[in-house]
Design a protein around this motif. Structure first.
Motif, mmCIF file in Angstrom:
data_model
loop_
_atom_site.group_PDB
_atom_site.id
_atom_site.type_symbol
_atom_site.label_atom_id
_atom_site.label_comp_id
_atom_site.label_asym_id
_atom_site.label_seq_id
_atom_site.Cartn_x
_atom_site.Cartn_y
_atom_site.Cartn_z
ATOM 1 N N ALA A 279 -0.956 -2.954 4.310
ATOM 2 C CA ALA A 279 -2.267 -2.438 3.901
ATOM 3 C C ALA A 279 -2.773 -3.194 2.669
ATOM 4 O O ALA A 279 -3.938 -3.590 2.615
ATOM 5 C CB ALA A 279 -2.183 -0.937 3.619
ATOM 6 N N ASN A 280 -1.885 -3.418 1.697
ATOM 7 C CA ASN A 280 -2.274 -4.151 0.490
ATOM 8 C C ASN A 280 -2.674 -5.593 0.816
ATOM 9 O O ASN A 280 -3.624 -6.131 0.254
ATOM 10 C CB ASN A 280 -1.146 -4.129 -0.543
ATOM 11 C CG ASN A 280 -0.952 -2.755 -1.140
ATOM 12 O OD1 ASN A 280 -1.844 -1.911 -1.096
ATOM 13 N ND2 ASN A 280 0.229 -2.508 -1.685
ATOM 14 N N THR A 281 -1.939 -6.226 1.739
ATOM 15 C CA THR A 281 -2.259 -7.597 2.150
ATOM 16 C C THR A 281 -3.641 -7.662 2.800
ATOM 17 O O THR A 281 -4.449 -8.545 2.489
ATOM 18 C CB THR A 281 -1.193 -8.129 3.139
ATOM 19 O OG1 THR A 281 0.083 -8.080 2.513
ATOM 20 C CG2 THR A 281 -1.499 -9.538 3.584
ATOM 21 N N LEU A 282 -3.917 -6.739 3.693
ATOM 22 C CA LEU A 282 -5.222 -6.710 4.372
ATOM 23 C C LEU A 282 -6.346 -6.433 3.380
ATOM 24 O O LEU A 282 -7.407 -7.063 3.439
ATOM 25 C CB LEU A 282 -5.216 -5.665 5.484
ATOM 26 C CG LEU A 282 -4.283 -5.942 6.665
ATOM 27 C CD1 LEU A 282 -4.206 -4.727 7.578
ATOM 28 C CD2 LEU A 282 -4.721 -7.165 7.438
ATOM 29 N N ASN A 283 -6.108 -5.485 2.466
ATOM 30 C CA ASN A 283 -7.133 -5.174 1.458
ATOM 31 C C ASN A 283 -7.333 -6.353 0.516
ATOM 32 O O ASN A 283 -8.461 -6.641 0.111
ATOM 33 C CB ASN A 283 -6.748 -3.919 0.672
ATOM 34 C CG ASN A 283 -6.845 -2.668 1.528
ATOM 35 O OD1 ASN A 283 -7.661 -2.590 2.438
ATOM 36 N ND2 ASN A 283 -5.992 -1.701 1.252
ATOM 37 N N ARG B 12 -14.248 1.089 10.501
ATOM 38 C CA ARG B 12 -15.347 1.817 9.882
ATOM 39 C C ARG B 12 -15.799 1.193 8.576
ATOM 40 O O ARG B 12 -16.627 1.745 7.875
ATOM 41 C CB ARG B 12 -14.930 3.255 9.630
ATOM 42 C CG ARG B 12 -14.637 4.008 10.904
ATOM 43 C CD ARG B 12 -14.082 5.350 10.587
ATOM 44 N NE ARG B 12 -14.921 6.367 11.172
ATOM 45 C CZ ARG B 12 -14.788 7.649 10.948
ATOM 46 N NH1 ARG B 12 -13.875 8.081 10.132
ATOM 47 N NH2 ARG B 12 -15.583 8.505 11.542
ATOM 48 N N GLY B 13 -15.230 0.037 8.225
ATOM 49 C CA GLY B 13 -15.642 -0.659 7.013
ATOM 50 C C GLY B 13 -14.938 -0.192 5.754
ATOM 51 O O GLY B 13 -15.357 -0.507 4.651
ATOM 52 N N GLY B 14 -13.856 0.571 5.928
ATOM 53 C CA GLY B 14 -13.121 1.091 4.780
ATOM 54 C C GLY B 14 -11.928 0.229 4.423
ATOM 55 O O GLY B 14 -11.733 -0.871 4.955
ATOM 56 N N TRP C 29 -7.728 -0.338 4.023
ATOM 57 C CA TRP C 29 -6.551 -0.049 4.831
ATOM 58 C C TRP C 29 -5.599 0.873 4.068
ATOM 59 O O TRP C 29 -5.440 0.759 2.863
ATOM 60 C CB TRP C 29 -5.833 -1.338 5.203
ATOM 61 C CG TRP C 29 -6.602 -2.154 6.185
ATOM 62 C CD1 TRP C 29 -7.545 -3.094 5.904
ATOM 63 C CD2 TRP C 29 -6.523 -2.073 7.605
ATOM 64 N NE1 TRP C 29 -8.062 -3.609 7.075
ATOM 65 C CE2 TRP C 29 -7.442 -3.003 8.137
ATOM 66 C CE3 TRP C 29 -5.775 -1.317 8.493
ATOM 67 C CZ2 TRP C 29 -7.631 -3.190 9.496
ATOM 68 C CZ3 TRP C 29 -5.958 -1.504 9.849
ATOM 69 C CH2 TRP C 29 -6.873 -2.423 10.342
ATOM 70 N N SER C 30 -4.959 1.762 4.812
ATOM 71 C CA SER C 30 -3.933 2.643 4.258
ATOM 72 C C SER C 30 -2.707 2.536 5.148
ATOM 73 O O SER C 30 -2.749 1.903 6.216
ATOM 74 C CB SER C 30 -4.429 4.092 4.231
ATOM 75 O OG SER C 30 -4.634 4.550 5.551
ATOM 76 N N LYS C 31 -1.619 3.166 4.721
ATOM 77 C CA LYS C 31 -0.405 3.153 5.541
ATOM 78 C C LYS C 31 -0.677 3.753 6.917
ATOM 79 O O LYS C 31 -0.245 3.222 7.929
ATOM 80 C CB LYS C 31 0.716 3.947 4.849
ATOM 81 C CG LYS C 31 1.274 3.281 3.640
ATOM 82 C CD LYS C 31 2.398 4.017 2.912
ATOM 83 C CE LYS C 31 2.822 5.327 3.401
ATOM 84 N NZ LYS C 31 3.927 5.929 2.636
ATOM 85 N N SER C 32 -1.427 4.855 6.952
ATOM 86 C CA SER C 32 -1.670 5.528 8.229
ATOM 87 C C SER C 32 -2.554 4.695 9.159
ATOM 88 O O SER C 32 -2.354 4.701 10.375
ATOM 89 C CB SER C 32 -2.285 6.911 8.009
ATOM 90 O OG SER C 32 -3.515 6.796 7.356
ATOM 91 N N SER C 33 -3.523 3.953 8.603
ATOM 92 C CA SER C 33 -4.373 3.123 9.468
ATOM 93 C C SER C 33 -3.578 1.951 10.042
ATOM 94 O O SER C 33 -3.771 1.572 11.197
ATOM 95 C CB SER C 33 -5.623 2.640 8.733
ATOM 96 O OG SER C 33 -5.300 1.955 7.555
ATOM 97 N N VAL C 34 -2.645 1.397 9.245
ATOM 98 C CA VAL C 34 -1.779 0.330 9.759
ATOM 99 C C VAL C 34 -0.855 0.896 10.835
ATOM 100 O O VAL C 34 -0.676 0.296 11.897
ATOM 101 C CB VAL C 34 -0.961 -0.312 8.610
ATOM 102 C CG1 VAL C 34 0.090 -1.264 9.153
ATOM 103 C CG2 VAL C 34 -1.880 -1.027 7.633
ATOM 104 N N ARG C 35 -0.302 2.076 10.581
ATOM 105 C CA ARG C 35 0.598 2.717 11.553
ATOM 106 C C ARG C 35 -0.138 3.000 12.865
ATOM 107 O O ARG C 35 0.409 2.814 13.942
ATOM 108 C CB ARG C 35 1.167 3.999 10.954
ATOM 109 C CG ARG C 35 2.175 4.699 11.837
ATOM 110 C CD ARG C 35 2.742 5.929 11.115
ATOM 111 N NE ARG C 35 3.660 6.625 11.943
ATOM 112 C CZ ARG C 35 4.922 6.277 12.154
ATOM 113 N NH1 ARG C 35 5.404 5.209 11.556
ATOM 114 N NH2 ARG C 35 5.697 6.975 12.943
#
Length: 176
Positions: free
Chosen positions: A122-126, A134-136, A138-144
């Motif tokens: 998530a940190n790498t993508l952000n 949705r343009g937000g 990344w979080s752990k749950s969105s990666v999962r």
């Protein structure tokens, strides 16, 4: 009357059917009273008969309400398709739409298989300023969610083996 779900109406109907059986017994008792086998006061008879009719009306109303709701649900179901075995997508296109950037999806799988945690991915993508569907951020749950979404295989973003090994890795890491 408050809104009711189909399941709640089914439960209510079962209860009403039970009460209906009791009504039949009560009706039989009332018939015996009318015939004169068991004599009671006219006012008590009228009260019992009124209660019986109210119960019958209530049961009939619930049955109509249930049938109406069931028909509407069946029509909605005919015009819908199931996505991911959970989300119903109707003819308007409502429902959750999956992330469809194949390059990012492949990168997420590669990073996870290389040993990165969900938070690190998530940190790498952000950090790369890649946004979610949705343009937000990344979080752990969105990666999962991406890693566990079998639609990625169906859409040929990744192969079945990569998906399966990722699911196994996710389960193994969760146990630790």
């Amino acid at each position: 009357m408050a809104r009711k779900t189909i399941k709640r109406l089914e439960t209510d109907l079962k209860n009403m059917e039970f009460l209906y059986k009791q009504e039949l017994e009560e009706n039989e008792r009332l018939k015996n009273l009318v015939i004169g086998k068991d004599v009671i006061a006219k006012s008590e008879y009228d009260l019992l008969l009124r209660d019986y009719n109210l119960m019958k009306d209530m049961r009939d109303n619930y049955k109509r309400l249930y049938d109406n709701l069931k028909n509407r649900y069946d029509k909605l179901k005919e015009n819908s398709s199931v996505i991911n075995n959970k989300t119903i997508k109707n003819s308007r296109g409502a429902g959750r739409k999956g992330f469809d950037n194949a390059d990012v999806i492949k990168r997420i799988y590669e990073l996870y298989i290389q040993g990165n945690s969900l938070k690190e991915i998530a940190n790498t993508l952000n950090g790369s300023e890649i946004k979610t569907k949705r343009g937000g951020i990344w979080s752990k749950s969105s990666v999962r969610f991406i890693l566990l979404n079998h639609k990625n295989v169906e859409n040929e973003f990744i192969d079945e083996d990569t998906y399966n090994s990722t699911v196994i890795l996710l389960n193994d890491r969760k146990k630790k």
